[in-house]
Write a protein that holds these residues in place. Structure first.
Motif, mmCIF file in Angstrom:
data_model
loop_
_atom_site.group_PDB
_atom_site.id
_atom_site.type_symbol
_atom_site.label_atom_id
_atom_site.label_comp_id
_atom_site.label_asym_id
_atom_site.label_seq_id
_atom_site.Cartn_x
_atom_site.Cartn_y
_atom_site.Cartn_z
ATOM 1 N N GLY A 133 0.810 -1.213 0.000
ATOM 2 C CA GLY A 133 0.000 0.000 0.000
ATOM 3 C C GLY A 133 0.842 1.261 0.000
ATOM 4 O O GLY A 133 0.525 2.240 -0.692
ATOM 5 N N ALA A 134 1.936 1.253 0.775
ATOM 6 C CA ALA A 134 2.814 2.418 0.833
ATOM 7 C C ALA A 134 3.469 2.681 -0.530
ATOM 8 O O ALA A 134 3.591 3.838 -0.965
ATOM 9 N N LEU A 135 3.884 1.625 -1.213
ATOM 10 C CA LEU A 135 4.481 1.780 -2.544
ATOM 11 C C LEU A 135 3.470 2.337 -3.540
ATOM 12 O O LEU A 135 3.795 3.208 -4.356
ATOM 13 N N LEU A 136 2.236 1.846 -3.473
ATOM 14 C CA LEU A 136 1.199 2.338 -4.377
ATOM 15 C C LEU A 136 0.879 3.800 -4.120
ATOM 16 O O LEU A 136 0.729 4.597 -5.057
ATOM 17 N N LYS A 139 3.415 6.209 -5.519
ATOM 18 C CA LYS A 139 3.400 6.370 -6.970
ATOM 19 C C LYS A 139 2.081 6.942 -7.482
ATOM 20 O O LYS A 139 2.047 7.669 -8.473
ATOM 21 N N PHE A 140 0.982 6.589 -6.802
ATOM 22 C CA PHE A 140 -0.338 7.000 -7.282
ATOM 23 C C PHE A 140 -1.125 7.649 -6.141
ATOM 24 O O PHE A 140 -1.799 6.963 -5.374
ATOM 25 N N HIS A 141 -1.042 8.963 -6.052
ATOM 26 C CA HIS A 141 -1.704 9.688 -4.967
ATOM 27 C C HIS A 141 -3.219 9.496 -5.002
ATOM 28 O O HIS A 141 -3.871 9.465 -3.958
ATOM 29 N N ALA A 226 -7.619 2.409 6.454
ATOM 30 C CA ALA A 226 -8.036 3.356 7.489
ATOM 31 C C ALA A 226 -6.839 4.031 8.146
ATOM 32 O O ALA A 226 -6.851 5.240 8.406
ATOM 33 N N ILE A 227 -5.790 3.282 8.399
ATOM 34 C CA ILE A 227 -4.643 3.883 9.076
ATOM 35 C C ILE A 227 -3.805 4.742 8.133
ATOM 36 O O ILE A 227 -3.101 5.663 8.557
ATOM 37 N N PHE A 228 -3.890 4.480 6.831
ATOM 38 C CA PHE A 228 -3.189 5.337 5.877
ATOM 39 C C PHE A 228 -3.805 6.731 5.828
ATOM 40 O O PHE A 228 -3.193 7.659 5.303
ATOM 41 N N ALA A 229 -5.026 6.869 6.358
ATOM 42 C CA ALA A 229 -5.626 8.201 6.470
ATOM 43 C C ALA A 229 -5.015 8.976 7.628
ATOM 44 O O ALA A 229 -5.084 10.204 7.680
ATOM 45 N N ILE A 230 -4.421 8.239 8.568
ATOM 46 C CA ILE A 230 -3.787 8.875 9.732
ATOM 47 C C ILE A 230 -2.367 9.292 9.373
ATOM 48 O O ILE A 230 -1.921 10.399 9.692
ATOM 49 N N THR A 231 -1.632 8.413 8.708
ATOM 50 C CA THR A 231 -0.246 8.688 8.324
ATOM 51 C C THR A 231 0.120 7.818 7.129
ATOM 52 O O THR A 231 -0.422 6.715 6.983
ATOM 53 N N ASP A 232 1.006 8.318 6.282
ATOM 54 C CA ASP A 232 1.468 7.506 5.160
ATOM 55 C C ASP A 232 2.876 6.959 5.405
ATOM 56 O O ASP A 232 3.497 6.409 4.495
ATOM 57 N N ASP A 233 3.348 7.085 6.641
ATOM 58 C CA ASP A 233 4.659 6.557 6.996
ATOM 59 C C ASP A 233 4.524 5.060 7.290
ATOM 60 O O ASP A 233 3.866 4.675 8.258
ATOM 61 N N PRO A 234 5.131 4.189 6.456
ATOM 62 C CA PRO A 234 4.961 2.743 6.651
ATOM 63 C C PRO A 234 5.440 2.246 8.009
ATOM 64 O O PRO A 234 4.923 1.254 8.520
ATOM 65 N N PHE A 235 6.421 2.943 8.617
ATOM 66 C CA PHE A 235 6.899 2.508 9.927
ATOM 67 C C PHE A 235 5.809 2.682 10.979
ATOM 68 O O PHE A 235 5.537 1.771 11.772
#
Length: 315
Positions: A133-136, A139-141, A226-235
């Motif tokens: 998901g982080a890689l996508l 590359k694709f906002h 859902a959590i990618f809405a909180i942060t896009d940092d994979p760590f």
């Protein structure tokens, strides 16, 4: 993709998780197969939450030292919000786990083993999905809008389905497994399969583990966006996810006798997903502050739990 995850942070996180799992497995094996009491589940639940909060505190301190107090506060809040979101959504997993265990009449002493296998599988699976998901996203906002719309629709669907117990008899995976996998009629201790008259037969425990694993895949599809809405940092996404999942076994035994008392919680979870979906859809118009997100999630879950206890479900 940008991340605060340095080799030191990834190593520290990996060490903590591996040690925690080893301690959990050793203590579980030492205790042997047994029915987990409410008291035991409570202490384990508090221990897992304390471990997550200790890691959060250390992450906040480390980030503050490395990137400044403002960045440390933001990172600490992102982890805490992500953890709360994932922990809340994990409750929905537990309700489905309860249904699966009841349907297959899983012996109490075997539930721990099934859940431990499920947790380990969930950690591996979620790590793969999170990095993908982080890689996508890097590359694709526009995928954020897809995630947002998906979560919004999922929340609406959850509200419409709230109060309706899923029918396992109609589950296509279960129907396929029971129709194609040779099974024994009863359990055989902790064995997943046995040899009988020269033929390999699988026990119901194997089917349960498969169902638990698939269930987590389905819920991961909801919770990870859902959590990618909180942060896009994979760590931060991965660590908050894993710490929430680590306490799943203890939470299961804590809630298994209380599930009916939280009858309004599915509505709260649905509202959380809808809020996060809207947050994603508005990301380029207005970025909702992380403190407001944390407040909304905590207030929504807390309110639905309180209302469930104040207004018990009618028999």
């Amino acid at each position: 993709m940008e991340t605060i995850g340095s080799p030191l942070l990834w190593t520290a996180f990996a060490v903590v998780v591996v040690l925690a799992l080893l301690v959990d497995l050793v203590l579980m094996r030492h205790g042997g197969p047994h029915k987990v009491t409410f008291k035991e589940a409570t202490w384990w639940s508090l221990g897992w939450v304390a471990l997550a909060m200790a890691f959060n505190l250390w992450l906040w301190w480390y980030a503050g030292q490395q990137f400044g107090p403002e960045a440390g506060n933001r990172i600490g809040m992102e982890f805490l919000t992500g953890y709360l979101v994932e922990k809340s959504l994990a409750v929905d997993n537990i309700f489905v786990f309860l249904m699966i265990f009841t349907y297959f009449a899983v012996p109490e002493e075997q539930k721990q083993r099934v859940l431990v296998i499920g947790i380990i599988a969930a950690i591996v699976l979620r790590a793969i999905l999170i990095f993908a998901g982080a890689l996508l996203l890097a590359k694709f906002h526009w995928i954020l809008y897809v995630f947002g719309a998906f979560l919004l629709l999922t929340g609406i669907k959850m509200i419409m389905a709230a109060g309706q117990a899923p029918d396992l008899e109609k589950n296509p995976l279960l129907r396929w497994l029971t129709g194609h996998v040779p099974m024994t009629r009863g359990y055989h201790g902790t064995d997943l399969s046995i040899l009988q008259d020269g033929k390999r037969l699988f026990t119901p425990l194997f089917i349960v583990i498969v169902m638990i694993g698939v269930t987590d895949v389905i819920f991961a599809v909801d919770s990870i966006p859902a959590i990618f809405a909180i942060t896009d940092d994979p760590f931060i996404v991965l660590t908050s996810n894993v710490f929430a999942v680590l306490g799943l076994r203890a939470m299961f035994f804590l809630l298994q006798g209380m599930a009916d008392r939280f009858h309004l919680l599915p509505y709260g979870l649905a509202l959380v997903l809808m809020f996060i979906g809207v947050k994603m859809l508005l990301i380029d118009v207005y970025k909702i502050p992380i403190t407001l997100s944390l407040a909304v999630v905590a207030a929504t879950i807390g309110t639905t739990i309180a209302l469930s206890l104040l207004r018990p479900q009618k028999a």
